[in-house]
Design a protein around this motif. Structure first.
Motif, mmCIF file in Angstrom:
data_model
loop_
_atom_site.group_PDB
_atom_site.id
_atom_site.type_symbol
_atom_site.label_atom_id
_atom_site.label_comp_id
_atom_site.label_asym_id
_atom_site.label_seq_id
_atom_site.Cartn_x
_atom_site.Cartn_y
_atom_site.Cartn_z
ATOM 1 N N LYS A 20 0.858 -1.204 0.000
ATOM 2 C CA LYS A 20 0.000 0.000 0.000
ATOM 3 C C LYS A 20 0.890 1.249 0.000
ATOM 4 O O LYS A 20 2.081 1.148 -0.228
ATOM 5 N N ASN A 63 -6.054 2.927 -2.244
ATOM 6 C CA ASN A 63 -5.811 2.271 -0.946
ATOM 7 C C ASN A 63 -7.096 1.742 -0.306
ATOM 8 O O ASN A 63 -7.311 1.887 0.902
ATOM 9 N N LYS A 66 -6.401 -0.882 2.493
ATOM 10 C CA LYS A 66 -5.863 -0.225 3.705
ATOM 11 C C LYS A 66 -6.980 0.463 4.472
ATOM 12 O O LYS A 66 -7.063 0.345 5.707
ATOM 13 N N ASP A 275 -3.085 9.016 3.388
ATOM 14 C CA ASP A 275 -2.128 7.965 3.037
ATOM 15 C C ASP A 275 -0.747 8.537 2.775
ATOM 16 O O ASP A 275 0.095 7.880 2.163
ATOM 17 N N GLY B 97 0.608 -5.785 6.361
ATOM 18 C CA GLY B 97 0.797 -4.557 5.589
ATOM 19 C C GLY B 97 2.277 -4.292 5.377
ATOM 20 O O GLY B 97 3.067 -4.448 6.300
#
Lengths: 300, 101
Positions: A20, A63, A66, A275, B97
């Motif tokens: 991401k 994203n 995310k 982000d 992540g």
């Protein structure tokens, strides 16, 4: 994480990294991709730099994944065979994960150690020297803004990427400073060729917004080439306008074998980039207190 | 071509700037940026909270919790092929992540 992978992948556990937006824009020279294709190049780079054999998926450019799973940079989820969450953490914790897997799948007799693996050491070096052009030292608080690369209007890759950050006062009062940083993207192995004209930018500000200077040039540099970012600090008065601002950068994208003049556009919005990774607080890069006046500046 | 022989005057670059700056049609390419509504990411992020604390609060405050189905989101695999996270079934899966920095 790699040691847990080595121990538990053979037991049927699937490991996936989700790529991401960057948490630390500019670290090791890496800058945010502007296309999905560049994200995929970043994944290939990450496999090499991090020395991992774990599979990757890439989040969308907006994203979506995310945002759907809590907006954290390094979160960790453990799913059962039905796709249900059995553990979730804000920050990945390989040792805690190992204990989770030991309980669910079974313990490992001789857990792998990092020293057992041939992991890369340290970050890669930029292609051209750094530390030649002094960086701008920002004082005060700056928040990264959403800026949209106009990729459809350029026949060339964005060899240099724009980082935009607004001083808190600019967002709350309409007057303040705007930081522009152009960072070379190491995935293209380019450098600044200082024997040609320096970087130049121009801003075609909408009515009601003034940015000073609206046109500018990067420094003349004695060294033949370098990889340092080209940075600018502008004074802005945007009144009550929320109109996005178009900016064009003109520069030479150069390798040892070729050098081309590129003109590329971004559209700068006045929305804080959720982000955008670390921000500058009291002149320091990092996480600091949220300015209460900023709370309404985050786009959904 | 020897790069050292390439020296273009500032005037030429200035001319390019002027030429390309006229009549440009610029659009917002990212659909997410089309919204101009300003809303906080999470209602319970409060003034004075550090961003780290804010991130933790936001993570804890999300609707997703242990026992829930992992969200089905359309992404791509490392080759660019479509991939939906709802397909992560049939085995235990660890999702972490990550990025380069």
């Amino acid at each position: 994480m790699e040691t847990v992978f080595v121990d538990y992948a053979p037991k049927g556990v699937q490991f996936i990294y989700t790529y991401k937006s960057l948490a630390h824009w500019g670290d090791w020279g890496y800058v945010g991709p502007v296309t999905l294709e560049e994200r995929l190049l970043h994944i290939q780079e990450a496999k090499k730099v991090l020395g991992t054999n774990i599979d990757w998926i890439s989040d969308t450019m907006s994203n979506d994944l995310k945002h759907a799973i809590g907006d954290a940079s390094n979160s960790e989820f453990l799913l059962d065979p039905d796709g249900k969450i059995v553990q979730m953490r804000l920050w990945s914790d390989p040792e805690a994960l190992r204990q989770d897997l030991a309980a669910l799948v079974g313990p490992v007799d001789n857990p792998t150690l990092v020293s057992d693996l041939d992991m890369p050491e340290g970050p890669p070096l930029m292609e051209a020297p750094t530390g030649i052009v002094p960086r701008i030292e920002l004082e005060g608080d700056f928040n990264a803004l959403i800026s949209v690369a106009q990729v459809d209007s350029s026949p060339n890759p964005f060899y240099a990427k724009l980082r935009v950050a607004a001083e808190s006062e600019l967002l709350t009062t309409g007057k303040g400073r705007l930081y522009l940083g152009y960072f070379l993207d190491p995935i293209y192995d380019v450098h600044w060729n200082n024997d040609v004209s320096p970087v130049a930018y121009e801003i075609d500000a909408p009515e009601g917004i003034t940015l000073t200077p609206a046109r500018g040039f990067g420094p003349e540099v004695d060294a033949p080439s370098d990889s340092d970012p080209r940075e600018f600090l502008l004074d802005v008065d945007r009144g009550n306008s929320t109109e996005p601002v178009p900016i064009t950068l003109h520069y030479y994208g150069c390798t040892d074998d070729w050098c081309i003049l590129v003109s590329q556009e971004y559209l700068i919005t006045w929305n804080i980039d959720r982000d955008g990774g670390t921000q500058i607080v009291n002149g320091q890069m990092g996480f600091g207190e949220i300015d209460p006046r900023m709370l309404d500046q985050y786009p959904e | 071509m020897r790069l050292t022989s390439i020296r273009v005057s500032l005037l030429l670059v200035t001319a390019v700037i002027v030429a390309t700056g006229c009549g440009m049609s610029i659009h917002i390419g990212n659909p997410d940026s089309d919204t101009q509504e300003f809303t906080p990411i999470a209602a319970d992020i409060t003034p004075g909270m550090t961003l780290g604390e804010g991130a933790a609060r936001q993570f804890a405050a999300q609707e997703l919790t242990v026992g829930d189905q992992f969200p089905a989101i359309d992404v791509v695999d490392s080759e660019g092929n479509p991939f939906n996270t709802g397909s992560l079934k049939g085995q235990y899966t660890v999702l972490v992540g990550g990025c380069l920095t």
